[in-house]
Design an enzyme around this catalytic site. Structure first.
Site, PDB file in Angstrom:
ATOM      1  N   SER A 127      -5.937  -4.098 -21.946  1.00  0.00           N
ATOM      2  CA  SER A 127      -5.092  -2.797 -21.497  1.00  0.00           C
ATOM      3  C   SER A 127      -4.557  -2.252 -22.722  1.00  0.00           C
ATOM      4  O   SER A 127      -4.172  -2.955 -23.789  1.00  0.00           O
ATOM      5  CB  SER A 127      -3.904  -3.594 -20.524  1.00  0.00           C
ATOM      6  OG  SER A 127      -2.789  -2.849 -20.454  1.00  0.00           O
ATOM      7  N   TYR A 152       2.219 -10.794 -18.343  1.00  0.00           N
ATOM      8  CA  TYR A 152       0.974 -10.315 -18.075  1.00  0.00           C
ATOM      9  C   TYR A 152       0.420  -9.738 -19.279  1.00  0.00           C
ATOM     10  O   TYR A 152      -0.877  -9.822 -19.688  1.00  0.00           O
ATOM     11  CB  TYR A 152       1.066  -9.219 -17.110  1.00  0.00           C
ATOM     12  CG  TYR A 152      -0.051  -8.337 -16.985  1.00  0.00           C
ATOM     13  CD1 TYR A 152      -1.199  -8.491 -16.422  1.00  0.00           C
ATOM     14  CD2 TYR A 152      -0.018  -7.047 -17.699  1.00  0.00           C
ATOM     15  CE1 TYR A 152      -2.428  -7.720 -16.123  1.00  0.00           C
ATOM     16  CE2 TYR A 152      -1.323  -5.985 -17.514  1.00  0.00           C
ATOM     17  CZ  TYR A 152      -2.253  -6.513 -16.975  1.00  0.00           C
ATOM     18  OH  TYR A 152      -3.607  -5.674 -16.958  1.00  0.00           O
ATOM     19  N   LYS A 156      -3.305 -10.595 -21.642  1.00  0.00           N
ATOM     20  CA  LYS A 156      -4.417  -9.775 -22.191  1.00  0.00           C
ATOM     21  C   LYS A 156      -4.347  -9.894 -23.787  1.00  0.00           C
ATOM     22  O   LYS A 156      -5.705  -9.761 -24.293  1.00  0.00           O
ATOM     23  CB  LYS A 156      -4.074  -8.163 -21.825  1.00  0.00           C
ATOM     24  CG  LYS A 156      -4.011  -7.799 -20.541  1.00  0.00           C
ATOM     25  CD  LYS A 156      -5.494  -8.044 -19.863  1.00  0.00           C
ATOM     26  CE  LYS A 156      -5.616  -7.920 -18.439  1.00  0.00           C
ATOM     27  NZ  LYS A 156      -6.717  -8.253 -17.874  1.00  0.00           N
ATOM     28  N   ARG A 234       2.703   9.060 -19.857  1.00  0.00           N
ATOM     29  CA  ARG A 234       1.529   8.225 -19.830  1.00  0.00           C
ATOM     30  C   ARG A 234       0.176   8.949 -19.981  1.00  0.00           C
ATOM     31  O   ARG A 234       0.251  10.058 -19.671  1.00  0.00           O
ATOM     32  CB  ARG A 234       1.451   7.281 -18.604  1.00  0.00           C
ATOM     33  CG  ARG A 234       2.911   6.333 -18.449  1.00  0.00           C
ATOM     34  CD  ARG A 234       2.743   5.342 -19.448  1.00  0.00           C
ATOM     35  NE  ARG A 234       3.956   4.543 -19.232  1.00  0.00           N
ATOM     36  CZ  ARG A 234       5.167   4.519 -20.084  1.00  0.00           C
ATOM     37  NH1 ARG A 234       5.348   5.567 -20.519  1.00  0.00           N
ATOM     38  NH2 ARG A 234       6.189   3.590 -19.573  1.00  0.00           N
TER      39      ARG A 234
HETATM   40  P1  NAD Z   1      -7.033  -5.849  -8.928  1.00  0.00           P
HETATM   41  O1  NAD Z   1      -6.109  -6.546  -8.432  1.00  0.00           O
HETATM   42  O2  NAD Z   1      -7.431  -4.807  -7.687  1.00  0.00           O
HETATM   43  O3  NAD Z   1      -8.513  -6.356  -9.141  1.00  0.00           O
HETATM   44  C1  NAD Z   1      -8.752  -7.917  -9.690  1.00  0.00           C
HETATM   45  C2  NAD Z   1      -9.548  -8.541  -8.793  1.00  0.00           C
HETATM   46  O4  NAD Z   1      -9.682  -9.776  -9.176  1.00  0.00           O
HETATM   47  C3  NAD Z   1      -8.992  -8.665  -7.319  1.00  0.00           C
HETATM   48  O5  NAD Z   1     -10.027  -8.232  -6.391  1.00  0.00           O
HETATM   49  C4  NAD Z   1      -8.582 -10.217  -7.035  1.00  0.00           C
HETATM   50  O6  NAD Z   1      -8.760 -10.759  -5.947  1.00  0.00           O
HETATM   51  C5  NAD Z   1      -9.618 -10.690  -8.231  1.00  0.00           C
HETATM   52  N1  NAD Z   1      -8.871 -11.943  -8.570  1.00  0.00           N
HETATM   53  C6  NAD Z   1      -7.778 -12.265  -9.150  1.00  0.00           C
HETATM   54  N2  NAD Z   1      -7.749 -13.631  -9.733  1.00  0.00           N
HETATM   55  C7  NAD Z   1      -8.809 -14.195  -9.471  1.00  0.00           C
HETATM   56  C8  NAD Z   1      -9.818 -15.539  -9.896  1.00  0.00           C
HETATM   57  N3  NAD Z   1      -8.770 -16.439 -10.580  1.00  0.00           N
HETATM   58  N4  NAD Z   1     -10.721 -15.344  -9.389  1.00  0.00           N
HETATM   59  C9  NAD Z   1     -11.588 -14.539  -8.932  1.00  0.00           C
HETATM   60  N5  NAD Z   1     -10.955 -13.556  -8.606  1.00  0.00           N
HETATM   61  C10 NAD Z   1      -9.691 -13.100  -8.881  1.00  0.00           C
HETATM   62  O7  NAD Z   1      -6.898  -5.136 -10.093  1.00  0.00           O
HETATM   63  P2  NAD Z   1      -7.520  -4.052 -10.823  1.00  0.00           P
HETATM   64  O8  NAD Z   1      -6.349  -2.663 -11.072  1.00  0.00           O
HETATM   65  O9  NAD Z   1      -8.578  -3.335 -10.387  1.00  0.00           O
HETATM   66  O10 NAD Z   1      -7.822  -4.352 -12.369  1.00  0.00           O
HETATM   67  C11 NAD Z   1      -8.668  -4.926 -12.768  1.00  0.00           C
HETATM   68  C12 NAD Z   1      -8.504  -5.652 -14.271  1.00  0.00           C
HETATM   69  O11 NAD Z   1      -8.065  -4.613 -15.037  1.00  0.00           O
HETATM   70  C13 NAD Z   1      -7.529  -6.583 -14.345  1.00  0.00           C
HETATM   71  O12 NAD Z   1      -7.654  -7.458 -15.085  1.00  0.00           O
HETATM   72  C14 NAD Z   1      -6.288  -5.804 -14.808  1.00  0.00           C
HETATM   73  O13 NAD Z   1      -5.224  -6.770 -15.520  1.00  0.00           O
HETATM   74  C15 NAD Z   1      -6.955  -4.780 -15.746  1.00  0.00           C
HETATM   75  N6  NAD Z   1      -6.162  -3.659 -15.932  1.00  0.00           N
HETATM   76  C16 NAD Z   1      -5.682  -2.941 -14.846  1.00  0.00           C
HETATM   77  C17 NAD Z   1      -5.025  -1.847 -15.082  1.00  0.00           C
HETATM   78  C18 NAD Z   1      -4.122  -1.156 -13.879  1.00  0.00           C
HETATM   79  O14 NAD Z   1      -3.328  -0.310 -14.242  1.00  0.00           O
HETATM   80  N7  NAD Z   1      -4.767  -1.258 -12.851  1.00  0.00           N
HETATM   81  C19 NAD Z   1      -4.420  -1.278 -16.316  1.00  0.00           C
HETATM   82  C20 NAD Z   1      -4.965  -2.220 -17.547  1.00  0.00           C
HETATM   83  C21 NAD Z   1      -5.924  -3.208 -17.114  1.00  0.00           C
HETATM   84  N1  UDP Z   2       7.794   4.952 -12.368  1.00  0.00           N
HETATM   85  C1  UDP Z   2       8.721   5.580 -11.545  1.00  0.00           C
HETATM   86  N2  UDP Z   2       9.008   5.125 -10.243  1.00  0.00           N
HETATM   87  C2  UDP Z   2       8.211   4.414  -9.775  1.00  0.00           C
HETATM   88  C3  UDP Z   2       6.980   3.746 -10.565  1.00  0.00           C
HETATM   89  C4  UDP Z   2       6.706   4.076 -11.842  1.00  0.00           C
HETATM   90  O1  UDP Z   2       9.318   6.370 -12.303  1.00  0.00           O
HETATM   91  O2  UDP Z   2       8.391   3.799  -8.430  1.00  0.00           O
HETATM   92  C5  UDP Z   2       7.251   5.533 -13.739  1.00  0.00           C
HETATM   93  C6  UDP Z   2       7.554   4.181 -14.759  1.00  0.00           C
HETATM   94  O3  UDP Z   2       8.954   4.055 -15.209  1.00  0.00           O
HETATM   95  C7  UDP Z   2       6.631   4.835 -15.967  1.00  0.00           C
HETATM   96  C8  UDP Z   2       5.598   5.665 -15.072  1.00  0.00           C
HETATM   97  O4  UDP Z   2       5.993   5.972 -13.849  1.00  0.00           O
HETATM   98  O5  UDP Z   2       7.459   5.622 -16.674  1.00  0.00           O
HETATM   99  C9  UDP Z   2       4.382   5.195 -14.864  1.00  0.00           C
HETATM  100  O6  UDP Z   2       4.591   3.566 -14.470  1.00  0.00           O
HETATM  101  P1  UDP Z   2       3.340   2.796 -13.776  1.00  0.00           P
HETATM  102  O7  UDP Z   2       3.943   1.511 -13.484  1.00  0.00           O
HETATM  103  O8  UDP Z   2       2.486   3.549 -13.124  1.00  0.00           O
HETATM  104  O9  UDP Z   2       2.584   2.428 -15.310  1.00  0.00           O
HETATM  105  P2  UDP Z   2       2.857   1.682 -16.825  1.00  0.00           P
HETATM  106  O10 UDP Z   2       4.321   1.187 -16.571  1.00  0.00           O
HETATM  107  O11 UDP Z   2       1.993   0.545 -16.768  1.00  0.00           O
HETATM  108  O12 UDP Z   2       2.670   2.607 -17.876  1.00  0.00           O
END
Ligand code: NAD
Ligand code: UDP
Length: 343
Positions: A127, A152, A156, A234
């Site tokens: 991330s 969190y 990472k 963002r």
């Molecule tokens: P998500 O929660 O939808 O997907 C994660 C999946 O992993 C889920 O289906 C959950 O059931 C499964 N899971 C969690 N712990 C587990 C375990 N111990 N064993 C097996 N399965 C498990 O999240 P996402 O948004 O699809 O994110 C996927 C990855 O990307 C994550 O590692 C997250 O940290 C990373 N990421 C997400 C974002 C975002 O904004 N969505 C941003 C940066 C990084």
């Molecule tokens: N944000 C907001 N209201 C909400 C959720 C998010 O104003 O209910 C804003 C938050 O402060 C940030 C941006 O939207 O400036 C993106 O937030 P998000 O949580 O989606 O992503 P991240 O913080 O991980 O970049």
């Protein structure tokens, strides 16, 4: 083109399910391990509906090393894409041990079993949060680890370090660490998308639920930042572009450990995103300004050059596309996957 047999951990989740679709459509064979702690089996059915191929799903916690070993023993995987993990920033502050244990143990369990079965290729979901307080735009050579504001993000950062150390110890390993910016949007079919449990923490799903009438109004956290309109900026990336970035990373793995930013390089403010959502969907988004959210940075976006050069990948989809596809998903699945059949 070499077709691979790929294990996708967390493949029933938001980004995982979109990536599985792109992998299948690129000709790869996919197996999913997901404990469904934050996802639904229906997502896997929908992957089948979109692609015509329903991947096998093994529903268990990745920390269960012996079950994972059995899955590796009965499949000959060429590579792994590792999405599984807990991802709620606020929850990680309240339950730090759960986050450190789940995210780190899962990864260690996976690395151990991969080593046992000689699987050397790994793509990992990192991330942009690892950049913490580094100057913007973030490039892969920017400093990491300083100013990360929650457990969190620390997981990472720590997992990245574990993967770099593992790669240093064995020069045959091919690892790609993908640093996502802000993934939003949904598959254009409207069949899969983000299905947050409870009140959404992230901006786009919250906006979508306000548009659908599920929530009354959006609180915009802070309008006094030093940005052109006072709200945070963002780098939003369409989840389908992000999914394609994984296919590109997989197909361009090389010995060693490489980090890549997956972002557009463009910043969008909260007010701009809300305005675009309204104009693209025709839905009104009532909002009011609230206090800044602790831990939020005023502005960050990617320098996406390295992925373009090494992976021949860049984002193709616009903020309009992100809003339109989010709205298609939200309006056709107002309750997400859970009780869609009753809605
Ligand atoms: P998500 O929660 O939808 O997907 C994660 C999946 O992993 C889920 O289906 C959950 O059931 C499964 N899971 C969690 N712990 C587990 C375990 N111990 N064993 C097996 N399965 C498990 O999240 P996402 O948004 O699809 O994110 C996927 C990855 O990307 C994550 O590692 C997250 O940290 C990373 N990421 C997400 C974002 C975002 O904004 N969505 C941003 C940066 C990084
Ligand atoms: N944000 C907001 N209201 C909400 C959720 C998010 O104003 O209910 C804003 C938050 O402060 C940030 C941006 O939207 O400036 C993106 O937030 P998000 O949580 O989606 O992503 P991240 O913080 O991980 O970049």
């Amino acid at each position: 083109m070499i077709y691979m047999n790929i294990l996708v951990t967390g493949g029933a989740g938001y980004i995982g399910s979109h990536t599985v679709v792109e992998l299948i459509e690129s000709g790869h064979n996919v197996t999913i391990v997901d404990d469904l702690s934050n996802s639904s089996e229906i997502a896997v059915d929908r992957i089948g509906q979109i692609t015509g191929v329903k991947p096998s799903l093994f529903a268990f916690d990745l920390q269960d090393t012996s079950r994972l070993d059995e899955v590796f023993a009965s499949n000959s995987f060429d590579a792994v894409i590792h999405f599984a993990g807990l991802k709620a920033v606020g929850e990680s502050v309240v339950k730090p041990l759960l986050y450190y244990k789940t995210n780190i143990d899962s990864t260690l369990s996976l690395l151990e079993v991969m080593a046992k079965h000689n699987v050397r290729k790994l793509v990992f979901s990192s991330s942009a949060t690892v950049y913490g307080s580094a100057p913007i735009p973030y490039s892969e050579s920017s400093p990491i680890g300083q100013g990360i504001t929650n457990p969190y993000g620390q997981t990472k950062y720590m997992i990245e370090q574990i993967l770099r150390d593992t790669g240093t110890a064995d020069s045959q390993l091919e690892f790609s660490l993908l640093r996502y910016f802000n993934p939003v949007g949904a598959h254009p079919s409207g069949l899969i998308g983000e299905d947050p449990r409870g009140v959404p923490n992230n901006l786009m799903p919250f906006v979508a639920q306000v548009a659908s009438g599920k929530r009354k109004e959006l609180s915009i956290f802070g309008n006094d930042y030093n940005t052109p309109d006072g709200t945070c900026i963002r780098d939003y990336i369409h989840v389908v572009d992000l999914a394609k970035g994984h296919v590109a990373a997989l197909q361009n793995l090389n010995p060693g450990v490489n980090e890549y930013n997956l972002g557009s390089g463009r910043g969008t403010s909260v007010l701009e995103l809300v305005g675009t959502f309204s104009s693209v969907t025709g839905q009104e988004i009532p909002y009011s300004f609230a206090e800044r959210r602790p831990g939020d940075l005023p502005e960050f976006y990617a320098d996406p050059k390295k992925a373009k050069i090494d992976l021949s990948w860049k984002t193709e989809l616009s903020i309009d596309d992100m809003c339109r596809d989010t709205w298609r998903w939200q309006s056709s699945n107002p309750n997400g996957y859970v009780d869609n059949s009753m809605s």
